[in-house]
Design an enzyme around this catalytic site. Structure first.
Site, PDB file in Angstrom:
ATOM      1  N   HIS A   1     104.017  15.159  82.891  1.00 52.71           N
ATOM      2  CA  HIS A   1     103.411  15.974  81.824  1.00 52.71           C
ATOM      3  C   HIS A   1     102.521  17.063  82.428  1.00 52.71           C
ATOM      4  O   HIS A   1     102.659  18.249  82.088  1.00 52.71           O
ATOM      5  CB  HIS A   1     102.591  15.080  80.892  1.00 52.71           C
ATOM      6  N   GLU A   2     101.611  16.639  83.310  1.00 53.20           N
ATOM      7  CA  GLU A   2     100.696  17.608  83.908  1.00 53.20           C
ATOM      8  C   GLU A   2     101.429  18.578  84.840  1.00 53.20           C
ATOM      9  O   GLU A   2     101.063  19.739  84.947  1.00 53.20           O
ATOM     10  CB  GLU A   2      99.585  16.883  84.669  1.00 53.20           C
TER      11      GLU A   2
ATOM     12  N   HIS B   1     102.689  21.567  82.974  1.00 51.35           N
ATOM     13  CA  HIS B   1     101.673  22.618  82.835  1.00 51.35           C
ATOM     14  C   HIS B   1     101.483  23.355  84.161  1.00 51.35           C
ATOM     15  O   HIS B   1     101.381  24.584  84.197  1.00 51.35           O
ATOM     16  CB  HIS B   1     100.326  22.000  82.413  1.00 51.35           C
TER      17      HIS B   1
END
Length: 358
Positions: free
Chosen positions: A23-24, A27
């Protein structure tokens, strides 16, 4: 047995870490591609256990395995750096925000393919035969019928069918099938049911035709089943808001850990592979849940930021920073309150067998 169970728990923790990392990382790499300065990329929260500096970015592993973050320059709008987050176009900011959830769903696709690749064939939604005294047959369904919808829930694959029947009211189900190219409706159908742990569910008394497994059907089935899980998550969220599902149906970190423990124990009764597959299945659900939940247009979530950027794109000018800060602060406080309540409900369920909702 204990050693094997511990091993599966370690695998579950690693998969959970992968879910946060992916998820990170969504980004992170999108920010880098968009020319945004990333000050820190961290897995975990709280005190730093390990870190190193590579170029302009600090990479860290933190103590508490409950999240992570990608700290970009000027996320709070207080930087004059030309490579800061808010100096970039609104379209780039939207892309950075949404890619965390996208990567979670991509991970869900990969885990789904791992599970499906072990199947010898796939289930269709076309009736092949009926069990003795089948309620579906008594209602008028015939062999060769293909399910179109159950209680107005559209059926595209067998996961849709299983979910729709599992959440239906057995005493009154509206079913639509496709027969000879035409849709045929059966309303207020009363189905066979059974009671498990106090809940009445539909008892499946029919069989479906198999789908031959090959590379093409594996890809198709992987995407189809992942979309089905995404729909299931959205439907469940809407059902929570509308009251169809109760608070007791929600689970937080404690409930998630308990669920992992239960599926490991259940799977190990059969084999190590069954236990591992159960862990992969639950983590597939978790990562897709995380992706979808983060897209909810609620302050402090990625979806809340995305919503503000969409408003900015429509207005063609940014919302004043002081209003954004207030909204996000209030949203974060509400989110933390919800997490505390859900965690308390999880603990209560473990102790008493029932959460706050019943």
């Amino acid at each position: 047995m204990i050693v094997i169970k511990v091993l599966l728990i370690i695998i579950a923790v690693l998969l959970f870490g992968l879910m946060i990392f992916i998820h990170e990382f969504g980004h992170f790499f999108t920010a880098k591609l968009c020319g945004i300065r990333v000050n820190e990329f961290s897995i975990g929260m709280g005190p730093t256990l390990f870190h190193f500096q590579r170029g302009e970015t600090k990479y860290a592993l933190r103590l508490l395995p409950i999240g992570g973050f990608c700290a970009m320059e000027g996320e709070n709008g207080d930087s004059d750096d030309e490579r800061s987050f808010y100096k970039k176009s609104v379209w780039k900011r939207m892309l950075v925000v949404v890619m965390g959830a996208v990567m979670n769903i991509v991970l869900g696709l990969v885990l789904m393919m791992i599970l499906l690749s072990q199947e010898s064939a796939f289930n269709s939604t076309t009736v092949a035969a009926f069990a003795k005294n089948s309620a579906f047959q008594a209602a008028g369904l015939k062999e060769g019928d293909t399910f179109v919808s159950v209680d107005h829930y559209r059926i595209y694959g067998d996961r849709d069918l299983s979910f729709a029947l599992a959440t239906a009211n057995p005493s009154s189900v509206d079913i639509v099938v496709r027969r000879d190219g035409k849709e045929v409706a059966f309303n207020d159908v009363k189905l066979n049911n059974q009671t498990i742990d106090g809940k009445t569910i539909v008892s499946l008394d029919f069989y479906v035709e198999p789908i031959e497994k090959n590379f093409g059907t594996l890809l198709t089935k992987t995407f189809q089943d992942t979309v089905s899980v995404v729909r299931l998550v959205w439907y469940s969220l809407i059902s929570l808001i509308t009251g169809k599902f109760g608070f007791n149906d929600m689970a937080g970190p404690v409930g998630a850990a308990d669920a992992v423990g239960q599926v490991i124990t259940s799977g190990l009764k059969e084999s190590f592979l069954a236990g591992l597959n159960n862990v992969i299945y639950v983590m597939m659900l978790f990562t897709i849940n995380l992706g979808i939940f983060n897209l909810i247009p609620f302050p402090a979530l990625d979806g809340g930021k995305l919503f503000l950027f969409i408003v900015e794109a429509i207005r063609r000018k940014p919302i004043q920073e002081k209003y954004v800060a207030v909204v996000e602060t209030v949203g974060f406080a509400l989110l933390m309150c919800l997490m505390l309540i859900v965690t308390y409900s999880d603990i209560l369920r473990l102790v008493t067998g029932k959460g706050l909702g019943g």
